[in-house]
Design an enzyme around this catalytic site. Structure first.
Site, mmCIF file in Angstrom:
data_model
loop_
_atom_site.group_PDB
_atom_site.id
_atom_site.type_symbol
_atom_site.label_atom_id
_atom_site.label_comp_id
_atom_site.label_asym_id
_atom_site.label_seq_id
_atom_site.Cartn_x
_atom_site.Cartn_y
_atom_site.Cartn_z
ATOM 1 N N PRO A 35 -5.864 -6.339 -3.065
ATOM 2 C CA PRO A 35 -4.871 -5.506 -2.398
ATOM 3 C C PRO A 35 -5.151 -5.260 -0.920
ATOM 4 C CG PRO A 35 -6.268 -4.155 -3.800
ATOM 5 C CD PRO A 35 -6.658 -5.586 -4.038
ATOM 6 N N CYS A 36 -6.350 -5.525 -0.463
ATOM 7 C CA CYS A 36 -6.692 -5.275 0.944
ATOM 8 C C CYS A 36 -5.879 -6.148 1.897
ATOM 9 C CB CYS A 36 -8.178 -5.500 1.177
ATOM 10 S SG CYS A 36 -9.219 -4.422 0.187
ATOM 11 N N HIS A 37 -5.782 -7.430 1.578
ATOM 12 C CA HIS A 37 -5.098 -8.357 2.476
ATOM 13 C C HIS A 37 -4.109 -9.275 1.766
ATOM 14 C CE1 HIS A 37 -8.891 -7.206 4.503
ATOM 15 N NE2 HIS A 37 -8.025 -6.950 5.469
ATOM 16 N N GLY A 38 -3.934 -9.105 0.460
ATOM 17 C CA GLY A 38 -2.888 -9.816 -0.267
ATOM 18 C C GLY A 38 -3.228 -11.196 -0.797
#
Length: 102
Positions: free
Chosen positions: A65-68
């Site tokens: 979820p940090c950068h997809g």
């Protein structure tokens, strides 16, 4: 029944049919799994070292979820900024219900 969590027959079949020529870091599911029922990976995103969430994302594997970054149920990068698949450490099954990693 094994004490380890395992991949379902449907997950194994889906990952076995992926066209590796379309992958950013091409590896077959068979190359990544000693036993197709089990996936052993280091749960660190190959983009910036974040921790992906299992059973999430567009491919039902891992989602960072940090950068997809989206990984499939074989830990292969399928979408997002991560350059490589989740790392598969050296491991082997010692006996029923016992695995040695490293």
């Amino acid at each position: 029944m094994s004490k380890f969590p395992f991949r379902t027959a449907a997950e194994v079949a889906i990952e076995a049919e992926v066209n590796v020529a379309e992958l950013r870091d091409p590896q077959t599911d068979a190359d990544r799994c000693v036993d197709p029922n089990f996936l052993v990976v280091i749960g660190v995103c190959t983009h910036l070292g974040c921790i992906p969430v299992s059973h999430q994302g567009d491919f039902g594997g891992y989602y960072c979820p940090c950068h997809g970054s989206h990984y499939d149920a074989s830990g292969r990068i399928r979408k997002g900024p991560a350059p490589l698949n989740l790392e598969v450490p050296k491991y082997k099954f010692i006996e029923e219900g016992l695995m040695k990693v490293g």
